[in-house]
Scaffold this active site. Structure first.
Site, PDB file in Angstrom:
ATOM      1  N   TYR A  22     -14.590 -17.745 -28.282  1.00  0.00           N
ATOM      2  CA  TYR A  22     -14.738 -16.895 -29.493  1.00  0.00           C
ATOM      3  C   TYR A  22     -14.775 -17.184 -30.560  1.00  0.00           C
ATOM      4  CZ  TYR A  22     -12.804 -12.194 -27.120  1.00  0.00           C
ATOM      5  OH  TYR A  22     -12.880 -11.469 -26.243  1.00  0.00           O
ATOM      6  N   GLU A  71       5.808 -26.956  -4.871  1.00  0.00           N
ATOM      7  CA  GLU A  71       4.328 -25.944  -4.984  1.00  0.00           C
ATOM      8  C   GLU A  71       4.579 -25.315  -5.287  1.00  0.00           C
ATOM      9  OE1 GLU A  71       2.560 -25.030  -0.872  1.00  0.00           O
ATOM     10  OE2 GLU A  71       1.569 -23.434  -1.754  1.00  0.00           O
ATOM     11  N   ASP A 116       4.353 -26.035   1.456  1.00  0.00           N
ATOM     12  CA  ASP A 116       3.995 -25.067   2.831  1.00  0.00           C
ATOM     13  C   ASP A 116       3.239 -25.509   3.848  1.00  0.00           C
ATOM     14  OD1 ASP A 116       5.846 -22.787   1.113  1.00  0.00           O
ATOM     15  OD2 ASP A 116       4.015 -21.473   1.170  1.00  0.00           O
TER      16      ASP A 116
END
Lengths: 406, 406
Positions: free
Chosen positions: B149, B235, B287
Site C-alpha cells: 500500500y 497440526e 492428522d
C-alpha cells in the site's frame, strides 16, 4: 544508520488533549448507565423466550438432570419420551429495537422420540447431554469437533451435533460456553488490561509485539481490570501489529482487540466481558468496504444462528471510528489506494442499506450511501501510503482528538 | 456434582519412566551434534548460491547502500542501470540430500532497467530497497500488505511487490524478516519455555488455556530458554487446547507449538529458533491423512518459493509421533472414526510416495503405503472417541514411554 527511535507519542499531538473526547464519551456512558446491557425483562417485551445466561458447571448439571427426570417421568406415565425446547427457526426470531439485537420468540418445539423424523435427533440430544454432564463433572473444555468425534456413528455429520448442541444450550437456558464446549481461538489482545486466565495473571501490556491469544473458555477469565480509557476494536491483524509494535496503548491508554477478520465466538464474548468490566467505549477500525461493515455488524448484532444468546454475544454500542468512506477525501487518501467496488461489493452494500441496524443510525446510513454512490472502497492499509506510522501517530490521534466517530 | 478434578498425571503412567526414551533421543542428538544445522559450505556442495543469513538493521542498510552505489557507478560508467541477483526460478533450485532441503543453485540474473520487459521490475526493486532502508532506520516492522500500500501505483498487484521483496532478500543476502517485513501472526505456543519479546519476558507456563500468540518479528525474540525436554508440534489447535488445558507440559516437560494448519513463516522461524536454543527433539502430532503429511513436510522442507532461506525456515529432524496409519489398528480406533479417503486424497497420497523426503525415510514410506492401500484416514480428534482426555492421559504418555516415533 540513525539511532533507532523508540516508538512514542508524536510531538504533533498532546496525549491528554487527545483523550478529552473519549473521556467525555465515557462520562455520557456513565450518566446513561449504559455500561450494563438491558435484558428482555427490563425492556418489558412480551412474547419472547427467556434469555439464556451464563451458568456454572453445577447449575448446568442440575438442569440437565432435571430435564432427564422430566423425560423419565413422562415415559413412566405412559406419555412417551420427548424434550420441550425453544424453537430456533427463523420465524421464531425477532429484532427488538429497544435492545438493538435479535432474540427468540416464545414458540416451543416438542422433540418426540416415537416420531420417525425426530427419533435420531432425540437420541442425539440425549447423548449430548450425557457428554456435557461428563465435561462439567471433570471441569474440562472441548471443541465442537472433539464432541463430534465422541460418537461419529450417531452424529454422522458435525453439523448435526453442532446444531443440537445449540438446542441443548437453549433447553438448559445457558450459554453455549457454559456447556464447556468452546470455539478454537482466533482473536488477539494487547494493551492496558490485566486478567486471570485459569489462575495465571495475564498482563496485556507485557505481551511484546505478538499480543495474547484470546482464551477459548471465557468462563475461566476472571478479575478483568486495567486503566484503559477505551477499547480499540480492529478488523484485521496487520493494523493490530502496527499498533502493538508502536505501543500505541502507552500513549493513549486503551485495550486493542482484533478478531482477525470474521470474529469467532470467543472473541465476541471476550470483547463483551472486557467492556462490561472496564465500562469504557469501543471504537471500531474497519475497512471502508461492505465486508468491513458486515464484520462490524457481527460484533454488534451477532449471528442469527445464535440469537438465543444475543445478550452475551453482541456488543451494540460500538462507535464507527474509521476507515469511513468520508475519510477518503477528508484524509486525502491517494486515488491509487482507493479500490473500485466489484458488482458483488455493490450488491452487498445495497443490501446493507436495507438492514435495520444501518437504518437505525442515519450517520452510518449516509456513509454507506456515499460508498455505494462513489463505488469506491479502501482498506485500513491504505493509510500506509502516508508512511507506516501514519495510523498510530497521526490518523488515530487526530480521530480521537476530534471525537470523530459516529 | 463430584469435585472438579485438577488435571494431573494419570496414575497409569510414571512421568519419569515415560520420559526415558525422549531423554535417550536427546542424548543421541547431542552425540551426533545435530543441534546445529549444517550449512552449504560445511557440506561442501558446489554450484550453489551462498545461503542468506539473518542480518541486523545496520548490516541490511549498509548492504542496500552498497548495492545502490554499484548501480550508480555502473550508470556513471555508461554501462546502464541494473541489479545482479540470484535467480529464483525452479530450474535454479536443487535438493541437497546431505542437508535434506532445497537450496538455490548459482545462476545469477541481471535485471536491466533499459529493457522494456524488466524496467518496471527494476523500478519496484529500487523502491522496495528505499522502503526497507526506512524501516531499518526507524526500527519498525510491517506486513507485506502494508508494503504494497505504500505505492499501489507502482506495484499494481501485491504479488508483484511480494515477489520482488524475495529478490531483494536474496540480493542483500539476508532473510526476509531481516528486511523488517513480517507475516501476520497465526501460531500459538505454551509450555516450559521463557523468552524475551521486544523487552517483555514471556513465560509460556503462565499463559492460561489460551497460549501465547507467536510473535511476528522473530528477531525481537531473544534469550530463549526453558527446561523442556522435547517440543510437541501439533497440526491443529483443538488438540493444542486440550493439552494446554490439561497442562500436559507440567507432567511431561515440553513446549507445545501449533501453526493452526498450514504454518506461516513466523511459526516456522519460531520453531527453528526454539529448537536451536533448547536443543531438544521435536515430535509431530498430525492428522493421519495426506494433508497432515504435507503440512509436516512444510515444517521440514519449507516451500520452494522461499528456498533461498531454507536454512532458517526448515526444521528437518522432526519425528513423526502420530497419528500414524498404523496407529489406527494399534490403538483400536473405532471404525466409525476412520474416514474413507476421497479420490483427491488418494492422488495426493500417491504423489507424496514419490517425494524425496518420504522416500528417504523407509518407515514413513511404509506408513504412507499403508494409508493409500487401506484408503483410510483419521484426524487427531478420532482419539476423542475414547474420552476427551485420552490424548493427554493415555495416547501421548504411551507413545513417549514406548519411544514410538519414526
Amino acid at each position: 544508520m540513525p539511532p533507532r527511535k523508540k516508538a512514542g507519542a508524536s510531538s504533533q499531538f498532546d496525549a491528554s488533549e487527545v483523550m478529552q473526547p473519549v473521556q467525555a464519551l465515557r462520562g455520557r456512558m456513565d450518566a446513561a448507565g449504559s455500561s450494563r446491557k438491558r435484558t428482555l425483562e427490563e425492556v418489558g417485551v412480551s412474547g419472547v423466550s427467556k434469555e439464556v445466561q451464563h451458568m456454572g458447571a453445577e447449575d448446568v448439571s442440575a438442569e440437565i438432570e432435571a430435564i432427564c427426570m422430566r423425560a423419565v417421568a413422562s415415559i413412566m406415565r405412559g406419555d412417551g419420551f420427548s424434550y420441550m425446547m425453544p424453537s430456533r427457526v427463523a420465524s421464531n426470531q425477532m429484532y427488538v429495537k429497544e435492545l438493538d439485537r435479535v432474540v427468540l420468540k416464545e414458540k416451543m418445539l416438542e422433540r418426540v422420540f416415537s416420531n420417525a423424523s425426530s427419533a435420531r435427533k432425540t437420541a442425539i440430544t440425549t447423548r449430548l447431554m450425557q457428554i456435557v454432564l461428563e465435561l462439567c463433572s471433570k471441569g474440562i473444555h472441548v471443541t465442537k469437533r472433539d464432541l463430534f468425534y465422541t460418537d461419529v456413528k450417531l452424529f454422522k455429520q458435525q453439523t448435526e451435533s453442532d446444531d443440537v448442541l445449540d438446542d441443548v444450550a437453549c433447553m438448559v437456558g445457558c450459554t453455549r460456553s457454559s456447556l464447556n464446549v468452546v470455539a478454537s481461538e482466533k482473536g488477539i489482545v494487547v494493551g492496558k488490561l490485566i486478567f486471570e486466565d485459569d489462575g495465571d495473571t495475564i498482563d496485556c501490556t507485557k505481551m511484546g509485539m505478538g499480543g495474547k491469544a484470546i482464551p477459548p473458555s471465557i468462563d475461566r477469565v476472571t478479575n478483568v481490570r486495567g486503566d484503559a480509557q477505551f477499547i480499540l476494536l480492529i478488523e484485521k491483524d496487520a493494523a493490530f501489529m502496527r499498533l502493538a509494535e508502536d505501543r500505541f496503548y502507552n500513549d493513549y491508554p486503551c485495550v486493542i482487540i482484533s478478531g482477525k477478520g470474521q470474529p469467532d465466538v470467543a472473541t465476541r464474548l471476550f470483547l463483551n466481558k472486557v467492556r462490561s468490566a472496564l465500562n469504557v467505549p469501543i471504537l471500531g477500525l474497519f475497512d471502508a468496504d461492505p465486508y468491513g461493515l458486515k464484520i462490524l455488524s457481527v460484533y454488534m448484532k451477532g449471528s442469527k444462528n445464535m440469537s438465543y444468546d444475543s445478550i452475551n454475544l453482541t456488543t451494540p454500542d460500538i462507535k464507527w471510528l474509521g476507515v469511513r468512506p468520508s475519510d477518503l477525501d477528508k484524509y486525502s487518501i491517494p486515488q491509487q489506494c482507493r479500490l473500485e467496488m466489484s458488482e458483488h461489493d455493490l450488491k452487498t452494500g445495497r443490501e446493507l442499506l436495507e438492514e435495520d441496524f444501518i437504518k437505525a443510525n442515519p450517520k452510518w446510513h449516509r456513509e454507506l450511501e456515499l460508498m455505494v454512490k462513489t463505488k469506491v472502497k479502501a482498506e485500513i492499509q491504505a493509510l500506509s501510503s502516508f508512511g507506516f506510522q501514519y495510523l498510530s501517530k497521526t490518523y488515530l490521534p487526530r480521530k480521537l482528538k476530534e471525537g470523530d466517530w459516529i
